[in-house]
Scaffold this motif. Structure first.
Motif, PDB file in Angstrom:
ATOM      1  N   THR A 128       3.178   5.658   4.371  1.00  0.00           N
ATOM      2  CA  THR A 128       2.978   6.695   5.374  1.00  0.00           C
ATOM      3  C   THR A 128       4.282   7.460   5.542  1.00  0.00           C
ATOM      4  OG1 THR A 128       1.386   5.292   6.522  1.00  0.00           O
ATOM      5  CG2 THR A 128       2.258   7.134   7.750  1.00  0.00           C
ATOM      6  N   TYR A 129       4.194   8.777   5.422  1.00  0.00           N
ATOM      7  CA  TYR A 129       5.358   9.637   5.542  1.00  0.00           C
ATOM      8  C   TYR A 129       5.207  10.486   6.790  1.00  0.00           C
ATOM      9  CZ  TYR A 129       6.440   8.382   0.732  1.00  0.00           C
ATOM     10  OH  TYR A 129       6.737   7.703  -0.405  1.00  0.00           O
ATOM     11  N   THR A 130       6.326  10.744   7.434  1.00  0.00           N
ATOM     12  CA  THR A 130       6.322  11.539   8.661  1.00  0.00           C
ATOM     13  C   THR A 130       7.157  12.794   8.445  1.00  0.00           C
ATOM     14  OG1 THR A 130       6.177   9.520   9.974  1.00  0.00           O
ATOM     15  CG2 THR A 130       6.819  11.509  11.137  1.00  0.00           C
TER      16      THR A 130
ATOM     17  N   TYR B 276      -1.407   7.573  -1.069  1.00  0.00           N
ATOM     18  CA  TYR B 276      -1.838   6.460  -1.915  1.00  0.00           C
ATOM     19  C   TYR B 276      -1.761   6.940  -3.353  1.00  0.00           C
ATOM     20  CZ  TYR B 276      -4.603   2.839  -4.107  1.00  0.00           C
ATOM     21  OH  TYR B 276      -5.022   1.826  -4.920  1.00  0.00           O
TER      22      TYR B 276
ATOM     23  N   GLN C  47       1.987  13.027  10.339  1.00  0.00           N
ATOM     24  CA  GLN C  47       2.023  11.859   9.467  1.00  0.00           C
ATOM     25  C   GLN C  47       1.061  12.056   8.294  1.00  0.00           C
ATOM     26  OE1 GLN C  47       1.280   8.303  11.659  1.00  0.00           O
ATOM     27  NE2 GLN C  47       3.358   8.216  12.470  1.00  0.00           N
ATOM     28  N   ILE C  48       1.546  11.711   7.122  1.00  0.00           N
ATOM     29  CA  ILE C  48       0.743  11.823   5.900  1.00  0.00           C
ATOM     30  C   ILE C  48       0.739  10.457   5.229  1.00  0.00           C
ATOM     31  CG2 ILE C  48       0.524  12.913   3.644  1.00  0.00           C
ATOM     32  CD1 ILE C  48       2.088  15.282   4.785  1.00  0.00           C
ATOM     33  N   GLN C  49      -0.459   9.990   4.917  1.00  0.00           N
ATOM     34  CA  GLN C  49      -0.561   8.733   4.198  1.00  0.00           C
ATOM     35  C   GLN C  49      -0.769   9.029   2.709  1.00  0.00           C
ATOM     36  OE1 GLN C  49      -3.545   6.031   5.583  1.00  0.00           O
ATOM     37  NE2 GLN C  49      -2.956   4.440   4.136  1.00  0.00           N
TER      38      GLN C  49
ATOM     39  N   ARG D  19       3.757   4.817  -2.499  1.00  0.00           N
ATOM     40  CA  ARG D  19       2.689   4.661  -1.507  1.00  0.00           C
ATOM     41  C   ARG D  19       3.273   4.399  -0.122  1.00  0.00           C
ATOM     42  NH1 ARG D  19      -0.942   0.149  -4.260  1.00  0.00           N
ATOM     43  NH2 ARG D  19       1.102  -0.542  -4.876  1.00  0.00           N
TER      44      ARG D  19
END
Length: 81
Positions: A5-7, A20, A16-18, A3
C-alpha cells in the motif's frame, strides 16, 4: 517486491493506492538477437536435414533400370504349366 500500500500526500489530503504486482520467478528474458539466433539455427537445421534426406534417397548410382527389376521365376525359360 513492489507489492503493498502506497500513500500519496498532496494539498487535498492523503490518497492510498494498493499495488499488487506479480513478479515472474522463473522467467527468462529473451531479446531480439536471441530470437533471431533461434530462428536462423532452425532454418539451418531444416536445410541440413532436407539436403541429407535428398542425398540419401535421391541418388542411387548403382541402381539398374526398371526392366531389370523383374525376376526370372522359371528356370531355363521353361514353359509354365
Amino acid at each position: 517486491d513492489p507489492r503493498g500500500t502506497y500513500t500519496c500526500t498532496n494539498e487535498n489530503g492523503d490518497i492510498q493506492i494498493q499495488v499488487y504486482y506479480r513478479m515472474c520467478q522463473n522467467c527468462i528474458e529473451v531479446d531480439a538477437p536471441t530470437i533471431s539466433g533461434i530462428v536462423i539455427a532452425d532454418v539451418v537445421a531444416t536445410v541440413f536435414l532436407a539436403v541429407a534426406v535428398y542425398c540419401i534417397t535421391g541418388h542411387s548410382k548403382g541402381r539398374m533400370t526398371r526392366a531389370s527389376d523383374r525376376q526370372n521365376l522359371i528356370a531355363n525359360e521353361q514353359v509354365y504349366q
